[in-house]
Design a protein around this motif. Structure first.
Motif, PDB file in Angstrom:
ATOM      1  N   MET C 181      37.350  35.660  35.856  1.00  0.00           N
ATOM      2  CA  MET C 181      37.866  34.887  36.969  1.00  0.00           C
ATOM      3  C   MET C 181      37.466  33.433  36.696  1.00  0.00           C
ATOM      4  O   MET C 181      36.288  33.157  36.463  1.00  0.00           O
ATOM      5  N   GLU C 183      37.647  29.373  37.947  1.00  0.00           N
ATOM      6  CA  GLU C 183      37.721  28.714  39.258  1.00  0.00           C
ATOM      7  C   GLU C 183      37.481  27.215  39.137  1.00  0.00           C
ATOM      8  O   GLU C 183      36.618  26.789  38.369  1.00  0.00           O
ATOM      9  N   ASN C 191      41.745  29.604  41.734  1.00  0.00           N
ATOM     10  CA  ASN C 191      41.193  30.647  40.853  1.00  0.00           C
ATOM     11  C   ASN C 191      42.249  31.614  40.350  1.00  0.00           C
ATOM     12  O   ASN C 191      43.225  31.907  41.035  1.00  0.00           O
ATOM     13  N   ARG C 240      33.509  27.427  37.373  1.00  0.00           N
ATOM     14  CA  ARG C 240      32.924  28.765  37.364  1.00  0.00           C
ATOM     15  C   ARG C 240      33.779  29.731  36.566  1.00  0.00           C
ATOM     16  O   ARG C 240      35.014  29.680  36.622  1.00  0.00           O
ATOM     17  N   LYS C 242      33.594  33.921  35.888  1.00  0.00           N
ATOM     18  CA  LYS C 242      32.876  35.157  36.220  1.00  0.00           C
ATOM     19  C   LYS C 242      33.553  36.319  35.492  1.00  0.00           C
ATOM     20  O   LYS C 242      34.776  36.450  35.543  1.00  0.00           O
ATOM     21  N   LYS C 246      37.818  44.252  36.565  1.00  0.00           N
ATOM     22  CA  LYS C 246      39.202  44.345  37.048  1.00  0.00           C
ATOM     23  C   LYS C 246      39.706  42.947  37.400  1.00  0.00           C
ATOM     24  O   LYS C 246      38.901  42.040  37.635  1.00  0.00           O
ATOM     25  N   TRP C 248      41.368  39.966  39.811  1.00  0.00           N
ATOM     26  CA  TRP C 248      41.031  39.594  41.184  1.00  0.00           C
ATOM     27  C   TRP C 248      42.214  39.637  42.159  1.00  0.00           C
ATOM     28  O   TRP C 248      42.017  39.756  43.337  1.00  0.00           O
ATOM     29  N   SER C 250      44.102  37.141  43.055  1.00  0.00           N
ATOM     30  CA  SER C 250      43.945  35.999  43.963  1.00  0.00           C
ATOM     31  C   SER C 250      45.297  35.610  44.552  1.00  0.00           C
ATOM     32  O   SER C 250      46.341  36.072  44.090  1.00  0.00           O
TER      33      SER C 250
ATOM     34  N   TRP D  20      27.151  30.201  44.533  1.00  0.00           N
ATOM     35  CA  TRP D  20      28.431  29.857  43.902  1.00  0.00           C
ATOM     36  C   TRP D  20      29.464  30.965  44.003  1.00  0.00           C
ATOM     37  O   TRP D  20      30.654  30.729  43.867  1.00  0.00           O
ATOM     38  N   ASP D  23      34.084  34.483  45.193  1.00  0.00           N
ATOM     39  CA  ASP D  23      35.345  35.199  45.008  1.00  0.00           C
ATOM     40  C   ASP D  23      35.326  36.585  45.617  1.00  0.00           C
ATOM     41  O   ASP D  23      34.305  37.263  45.668  1.00  0.00           O
ATOM     42  N   VAL D  24      36.497  37.000  46.048  1.00  0.00           N
ATOM     43  CA  VAL D  24      36.713  38.314  46.654  1.00  0.00           C
ATOM     44  C   VAL D  24      37.888  38.960  45.931  1.00  0.00           C
ATOM     45  O   VAL D  24      38.900  38.289  45.695  1.00  0.00           O
ATOM     46  N   ARG D  25      37.752  40.182  45.554  1.00  0.00           N
ATOM     47  CA  ARG D  25      38.842  40.865  44.862  1.00  0.00           C
ATOM     48  C   ARG D  25      39.831  41.438  45.844  1.00  0.00           C
ATOM     49  O   ARG D  25      39.449  42.007  46.874  1.00  0.00           O
ATOM     50  N   GLY D  26      41.112  41.285  45.522  1.00  0.00           N
ATOM     51  CA  GLY D  26      42.160  41.733  46.427  1.00  0.00           C
ATOM     52  C   GLY D  26      42.191  43.231  46.623  1.00  0.00           C
ATOM     53  O   GLY D  26      42.271  43.733  47.758  1.00  0.00           O
ATOM     54  N   THR D  92      42.710  39.431  49.789  1.00  0.00           N
ATOM     55  CA  THR D  92      43.142  38.167  49.189  1.00  0.00           C
ATOM     56  C   THR D  92      43.321  37.097  50.265  1.00  0.00           C
ATOM     57  O   THR D  92      43.088  35.912  50.021  1.00  0.00           O
ATOM     58  N   ASP D  95      39.979  35.768  51.068  1.00  0.00           N
ATOM     59  CA  ASP D  95      39.534  34.923  49.952  1.00  0.00           C
ATOM     60  C   ASP D  95      40.221  33.564  49.981  1.00  0.00           C
ATOM     61  O   ASP D  95      39.578  32.522  49.807  1.00  0.00           O
ATOM     62  N   ARG D  99      38.497  29.931  50.587  1.00  0.00           N
ATOM     63  CA  ARG D  99      38.346  28.947  49.512  1.00  0.00           C
ATOM     64  C   ARG D  99      39.212  27.711  49.704  1.00  0.00           C
ATOM     65  O   ARG D  99      38.859  26.647  49.186  1.00  0.00           O
TER      66      ARG D  99
END
Ligand code: CA
Ligand code: CA
Ligand code: CA
Ligand code: CA
Ligand code: CA
Ligand code: CA
Ligand code: CO
Ligand code: CO
Lengths: 199, 400, 400, 199
Positions: C181, C183, C191, C240, C242, C246, C248, C250, D20, D23-26, D92, D95, D99
């Protein structure tokens, strides 16, 4: 391809060419225009248009170039190459004054004035007598002091270093011959432009 | 986490989201597109500029400025930082009025507008341009304690225009023609002589630099590029090309740009830029920050074609290691090299030595002086040694 | 001759020196060196700027600007004219405060300052970046009558930085890691997910563009370059990385940057920029000036590697001729092509078609629509047809 | 090479990473923080911070994005992809709001407020009931309408053009299907920036 294959632009007319064609060859003066000038007239124009930068007698003001001197200095530790000591061809002087001087209004002098200035600077350098009249015939004949000391074919490469990789010199023999440290010649390289003038 | 590095915005996130991760610019909205329709560097890069040596020349109009090589990467010099060398200042030319005349020993003399020139078949090439006086201040001794001021009169760009040979075919070269006189439209009416062979080989009449129109300082709207030959013949603000049977011996190829030898003779028409290299990191402007692993970085170039090899020494030339050349290695272009170096914190003398595709090897300053003394001003292509002291500071030195 | 084109200087030369040859700038002295320590284009080039389509987006902060391809030459886009795409405007970042964190499925998570990043082994590469929405406005029909607005979301630069693989080796990738990921530090905290394989293949974490520091619009002080993949994944203001097992999913890879098909399904993770080309001369901004010999000029690019061939048609695709590719032909970089064309003054339909090194052939818009309909917004890499009318004017058209 | 071979920079501490790691996974909501939010609370925050751009009921103001609507439109001539009609994963939404929104002060909302806003927008789209409480457990379970209509592997190349060179189509069949001529959509490309707003 044949000349004119693309056909872009316009064929330059003889009149147009005459208006652009300002160059003069050093060796034979090819390109020198009609006209003439005396040393005396040259002195007058020079005083008016040139002396402020180059000094009344060509000695240079401030860091502006000297136009006289340095004769015999070319093998010295600090040689002084000038029209008198260095330049190989007199017509080049006409050409340069004509195209580039006076610095703030270049290429604005009449051909006669350029001839006169050329005569004057040559006379300051004792290359012509005071009665000298510069024109397209006389200038190419002026014998310049350094005329025969130019090699016009490049003799390089003149070093033949071998790319040695190991123990190329004796480590004990490696020593500095000079350093820029503490010489105080280097302007700063961060912040605003440096204005340092002296050393 | 959503606290700012700097000032905390009014609506800052929960206190538990520590430690701070967001800077103020992450919690606000920035300027939109076309805020700068033509961009410029970040304000924090304000030190990365061309710089001059004020005491060197009588006036800034006949002078030089140096590229900040210590802050550049890669082989392309951005247009805003390309070194400058003017003889009568920078003319600001109206391209609608600019014309190029080609005449002399030709069948069909031409007067071309910029529009005409843009129609000819295009060519794009990446080439360096170096003033032959680059490093001239170090002929006698190490003088400038700076990469920018010792080597900054070289830059490299992508040039686009038309081959000079195309234009010469179009006007028809008469068989007596052996030389070309090339002339600028600046106040100096700068002019030089070039052998016809070089003109027909790889010279370019260019109007674009790194994609966009030439910059005024670089000859807008038209300049000559003479790949691998000294900067001065790369006539800027090009307005005239005249073919002739002999060279012109203009002031710029007699009084200047000739190399005075110790025996009092001078070499004229020394156009070629011989192979040269320099380490750009470390350098006086970019010292080392304590012992550890570093990457030595540098640039090499040669007027004779491509770079074959670059060697690096850390001990003043006793031992050498071959550096890595980075792609693309282009003919008559800057070439980048690197070599890893674990610095133990002891004094070092770092230097680079280039070998070009002709087999020519970059000489030491001592070797050059043996041939040419120290009054020839131009063509100092000697190996540059940087002295690294144990505190990491770096100085320009020369070796006996 | 010494009369000026324009106004005659007070000390003008003799009247007989006609016709005038010197312009005023040839008879005066120009600005000295460092007059502009950081240069800028000539005032007469003021029209050559990035431009936006004001009606296209709600605000300039989440918007795009287009490169003026019609006035560019070669393959390098100068930094001032590189296209812009922001989602929360341009943050102006203090590089002394900027940090890059690399964490997640790694052995040794790191927090790196810019100084740290500059020490890693360097790499320099020339790559294009294209927004996948470039040409998006022409999916349904020919809409923008302009090269700048139909194709100007592609630019190309020389990038310098460190390989992402070098950084990932330094942190130690755990074997469960399959995705990254990435960002940004902008307000959007932009991201995206990237497969680890691509990260280890050719991705670059760059701080320099065309030699100098990145421009703020391009991610100063740090951005990711993902060669050949859609612009949006080339994260700017990179803060960033990461690693995870899997993707993300986004918002920028679900709501946006997915391609809606006629059957209502959508394609996600369509990163690759397929081969594309466009004729940059003639174009709507640069019409023809009467019958005669011209040079067709254009650019081609592909995310799959190098360009193999470009063909050009003057008759709407009935017949094609192979154009000349200009060196250097670099992987995932703009490639320049040209073809001479003698225009007889009759209406013409000019178009270019690229074939890349994988053998992939640029499709027509009709072929693309057959597969994807006209609502997929992104990845319109179809052949661009320019209609040349007999008066030389040029229009953006599509063929049935 | 081994991790840490260069040794540059500093190992990130767990506390630094926590600061930092936003992030969040969908798909599974991995990364969702503690906290929760109701539809009601969401409506309040939304009215204050979001409605100006996205409309009181998510209908969008001006050209700012709609957050509702378009359900069933994806095969239409003019599809309307929104949270309700298009987005595959509810986490998502959390997230992205966290953000990137509100646009002028992104990433300044508390986790609870982001949960509340997420709940509100989902409810505006009839994806959750009014009593819905969003938290790290409930969000991943929300069934999004377009969840199963994404293909996550790229099927390209999906065209197979042959590079025909001659008589590739019948010249008589070549005709325009559209032209940009006269459409009046194109800003000017010389002179100052165009400010054209309408078509
Ligand atoms: Ca003449
Ligand atoms: Ca005096
Ligand atoms: Ca944050
Ligand atoms: Ca003149
Ligand atoms: Ca987290
Ligand atoms: Ca409303
Ligand atoms: Co020379
Ligand atoms: Co895509």
């Amino acid at each position: 391809a044949e000349p004119g294959s693309f056909g872009y632009g316009r064929v330059a007319s003889p009149a147009q060419i005459a208006g652009w064609d300002i160059d003069v060859r050093g060796e034979d003066g090819a390109g020198l225009p009609p006209g003439k000038g005396t040393v005396d007239r040259g002195a007058d124009v020079y005083a008016e248009q040139c002396a402020a930068c180059h000094g009344t007698f060509g000695e240079g003001e401030g860091r502006f170039p000297k136009l006289v001197g340095g004769v015999g200095s070319l093998r010295d530790e600090r040689p002084e190459p000038t029209v008198g000591s260095y330049w190989p061809f007199a017509p080049t002087l006409w050409d340069y004054i004509n195209r580039a001087m006076p610095m703030s209004a270049p290429h604005t002098l009449s051909a006669d004035d350029v001839y006169a200035l050329t005569a004057y600077i040559l006379s300051l350098n004792d290359l012509v007598p005071n009665e000298f009249v510069a024109d397209r015939n006389s200038l190419p004949k002026v014998k310049m002091r350094n005329r025969d000391n130019f090699i016009w074919t490049d003799p390089r490469p003149d070093t033949m270093a071998k790319p040695c990789m190991n123990n190329c010199v004796n480590a004990a023999d490696v020593r500095l011959s000079s350093t820029a440290e503490g010489r105080d010649l280097t302007p700063r390289t961060t912040g605003p432009l440096d204005t340092m003038q002296s050393k | 986490g959503s606290l700012a590095f700097g000032s905390k915005p009014a609506t800052a996130g929960p206190a538990q989201a520590s430690p701070p991760a967001d800077a103020p610019w992450s919690q606000s909205i920035g300027a939109g597109v076309v805020d700068r329709p033509y961009g410029r560097p970040a304000d924090t890069e304000a030190s990365v500029i061309r710089r001059n040596v004020p005491w060197l020349t009588a006036s800034a109009e006949s002078s030089v400025s140096f590229s900040p090589l210590q802050d550049l990467h890669g082989i392309i010099t951005p247009n805003g930082l390309f070194f400058e060398r003017h003889h009568a200042g920078r003319p600001d030319i109206d391209p609608a009025q600019h014309k190029l005349m080609i005449h002399g020993l030709v069948e069909r003399p031409l007067l071309l507008t910029m529009k005409d020139i843009l129609r000819f078949p295009q060519i794009t090439r990446i080439h360096f341009i170096e003033c032959p006086a680059n490093g001239g201040m170090n002929w006698r001794a190490a003088q400038m304690n700076s990469l920018q001021f010792s080597h900054g009169m070289v830059s490299c760009a992508e040039w686009t225009g038309v081959r000079l040979s195309t234009l010469l075919e179009e006007v028809g070269v008469k068989k007596e023609a052996k030389w070309a006189m090339v002339e600028g439209a600046d106040g100096a009416h700068m002019n030089r002589s070039l052998p016809l062979d070089k003109c027909l080989d790889d010279c370019l009449v260019v109007y674009a630099q790194n994609g966009e129109a030439l910059r005024p300082e670089q000859g807008y709207p038209l300049r000559l590029v003479v790949p691998g030959w000294e900067g001065n013949v790369n006539i800027k603000w090009l307005r005239r090309i005249k073919l002739g049977d002999k060279p012109w011996h203009s002031r710029e190829e007699t009084s200047k740009y000739t190399d005075l030898m110790p025996d009092g003779t001078s070499r004229g028409f020394t156009w070629l830029i011989d192979a040269k290299s320099v380490i750009t990191f470390p350098c006086p402007e970019k010292p080392l920050d304590g012992p550890g692993l570093y990457e030595i970085r540098g640039l090499a170039w040669t007027g004779s074609g491509k770079i074959r090899r670059v060697d690096v020494s850390m001990d003043g030339g006793v031992n050498w290691q071959t550096a890595r050349l980075h792609e693309p290695v282009l003919s008559k272009a800057l070439t980048k090299f690197t070599l890893p170096w674990r610095w133990d914190g002891r004094p070092a003398l770092v230097a680079s030595r280039v070998i070009d595709e002709t087999g020519y090897v970059q000489p030491t300053i001592a070797e050059l002086r043996k041939q040419r003394g120290s009054n020839s001003i131009y063509h100092n292509n000697s190996i540059q040694t940087w002295q690294v002291k144990s505190d990491g500071s770096v100085f320009n030195v020369q070796l006996a």
